[in-house]
Design an enzyme around this catalytic site. Structure first.
Site, PDB file in Angstrom:
ATOM      1  N   HIS A  91       1.060  -1.293   0.069  1.00 18.32           N
ATOM      2  CA  HIS A  91      -0.016   0.062  -0.143  1.00 18.32           C
ATOM      3  C   HIS A  91       1.012   1.192  -0.202  1.00 18.32           C
ATOM      4  CE1 HIS A  91      -2.689   2.981   1.169  1.00 18.32           C
ATOM      5  NE2 HIS A  91      -3.802   2.150   0.914  1.00 18.32           N
ATOM      6  N   GLU A 139      -3.717   3.148  -7.188  1.00 15.70           N
ATOM      7  CA  GLU A 139      -4.056   4.329  -6.340  1.00 15.70           C
ATOM      8  C   GLU A 139      -2.904   5.361  -6.429  1.00 15.70           C
ATOM      9  OE1 GLU A 139      -6.519   2.952  -2.570  1.00 15.70           O
ATOM     10  OE2 GLU A 139      -4.510   2.475  -2.166  1.00 15.70           O
TER      11      GLU A 139
END
Lengths: 220, 220, 220, 220
Positions: A91, A139
């Protein structure tokens, strides 16, 4: 196996997701959700949420370590024992070395866990795809936690991420995330070729969790 | 543009490559070498070696930083000013985050530097290729610094690395490294589909640098 | 041995400090400076600046590695060969693990290099002092590169840093830095018990380097 | 407040400490132990062990993050909610930056958690003490997981660690660890001035946990 389209909710380290609050949040998702949802709670809450709800649980991270002399790490065997079905990897708030991402994907395959490698642009999304995870989640870090959805702000980049991932390996599914807050965002994301979204603050920090869930689902 | 087949010599932090010794070593390579060679000296020695020899010079590493408030980093602009033509990225002894590797490749393209991403197995080699560097160098870490060449010990894995890289992007050239010491190792590496080798101790720590160079070249 | 009060100039990775510009900058300091000054150039420029000027040269960083198989690291032996007399350690822009700081201090003592451990507050300054470096440089990160000097913005914290360092080891000298730009800042810093300052942008990025040097010196 | 002498058991990521096994292990300690003991389970097991036993629970690590947008981190608020009374910080298998150790100690004080900074030698032990934790645990990494106890192998170094810590701050208590397996090791450690031990494999991987506990206690 995770059904798609899927909505993955990252609980991050929000106050709203700790302990009893995280359990209540998960129950709201469980009650309101009809589509394929999954949640990524904080490590200390994984076991309770797994035991008390039926929503699939993913880890936010797993360390590239094996059982043995490691201190303070998130061990895959402990995660499996606690009932997780998969994990986020790399992430933007927890970026990993390329070799670690590969190690974690390999470990997850051995243990039967679903893998979601996050990536910050189309190039790294393609690189992630080459490691053969189940999902790549594109993202753009500058939109994470913001008010404008990736699918609204950067539709052409989402499409490029999908194309570059599929060019490397058509079996890898693509998600997108960052700023996703409502059904329109999800609908747009799916139109751009993704098979779901990753979201966090838009749901977890909302005053109307059930309302957000219904709105998100309305688009599927 | 680096001609192939190429022999890249990583000076690492060997005592034999510091200062005057590193310059002498480079002159020996310059005098004996006829094929395409390049060297990766220690940062403090780059400028001198560039000024006093004609061998192309690469950096061993560049940090993903821009001009400004950074302390102790290797800035690409300073490297360009010193005359480097390219850089190793993500060597097994200096593993980087996926997003950093991508940032460095992008910076190098803007500055016209040749990029060599090192990778520890075929999967990470394929991932590296998706970032569109000039070269991917496959080096199994367990053979680095050892007596058996990667091309002898793991011919099928070298071939797999080449195939996986080319499947992602046929324009990316593949090197291999680890344990490379002589012409036979290089010949084998080329037969397996690579376009050169990365080597270090086999040359830098040799008592007969000229002999090793001639032997390496004999295979090209 | 570095005389105090001392003015240490960190060249960081500023465009103004690369190559020829860094050499010119150092010559300006050499010509204008009468007190104890030292400079911390970028690694690729250390050797040239050392050879062509008489200002003591420090490294901005040294890695905790020994001669051998390391790639892209700053080796102490190469720094010594290039003529550095000391090094910054643990700058706010390059924070290190506690055990690494200790390793680097130990290596520097063996090689006769002067050590300057940077620290972000009085507590970490005291911790740094326990490792017995020559200097601890207290720099509040939020003021680095800014317009207000640490000695003006946080005089009581500078004093506390000095006290806590001296309580741990009275032989360790204390510097301060962040926002230092002129003689008044230095004068204030010395009044608060420090034995010098660490500065960067205030000098390196100035349009009037000689003017800044004279002003800085006026306070000593 | 943790009573001393104390025996801290680090469950690390041993298979023997996961889930039901970790709970059984803790119950054995609870049943057999009379002195001051505490355990450091894996994150996913903290809540269950806290709920089902009366042994004080520490975390193996806490990240220097606040509630908010962080993924895959161990949040102090979640640890407090789960019932931990303290945490290990900077274990040799999870070394931290100096500034992070300081941040974590500060966060723990705000939340009322007991802090145990691990350190690899007397110098870093003294540095750790300057950060004002409750405990410093000296553990020479080369003896961790081995057969010879730190108190047997390096009695003079343990004594030096105690002296250097106390010289910096006499209120900081010292523990030692690495290779601790039996009552003799603990007795020796206490004679050398420590107020307890940190142990892991010697207990967790033992075939006779109750026997080891009784033996450890016999020395207190």
């Amino acid at each position: 196996m995770i059904e798609t389209p899927v909505i993955m909710v990252n609980y991050k380290t929000y106050s709203q997701s700790i302990g009893e609050s995280g359990l209540e949040l998960t129950k709201k998702i469980e009650n309101a959700a009809e589509a394929s949802w999954l949640v990524c709670p904080q490590p200390v809450d994984i076991r309770t949420i797994k035991e008390k709800t039926n929503i699939p649980v993913f880890s936010q991270h797993i360390d590239a370590v094996k059982p043995g002399s490691n201190t303070g790490h998130l061990l895959i065997d402990a995660m499996v024992d606690a009932g997780v079905e998969g994990t986020l990897i790399n992430h933007s708030e927890n970026r990993l070395k390329l070799s670690e991402i590969d190690e974690i994907v390999t470990m997850c395959k051995e243990k039967g866990l679903t893998t979601v490698i996050c990536a910050n642009n189309p190039a790294t999304s393609a690189a992630a795809a080459a490691l053969k995870p189940d999902f790549v989640a594109y993202e753009p870090p500058e939109l994470i936690g913001g008010d404008i959805s990736v699918s609204t702000a950067k539709p052409e980049v989402v499409r490029e991420a999908v194309e570059r991932v599929k060019a490397v390996d058509p079996d890898v599914k693509v998600l997108c995330g960052a700023g996703v807050k409502n059904g329109k965002d999800v609908k747009k994301a799916l139109e751009l070729g993704t098979e779901g979204v990753l979201l966090a603050s838009g749901l977890v920090k909302s005053d109307d969790v059930e309302g957000v869930i219904r709105d998100l689902e309305s688009s599927l």
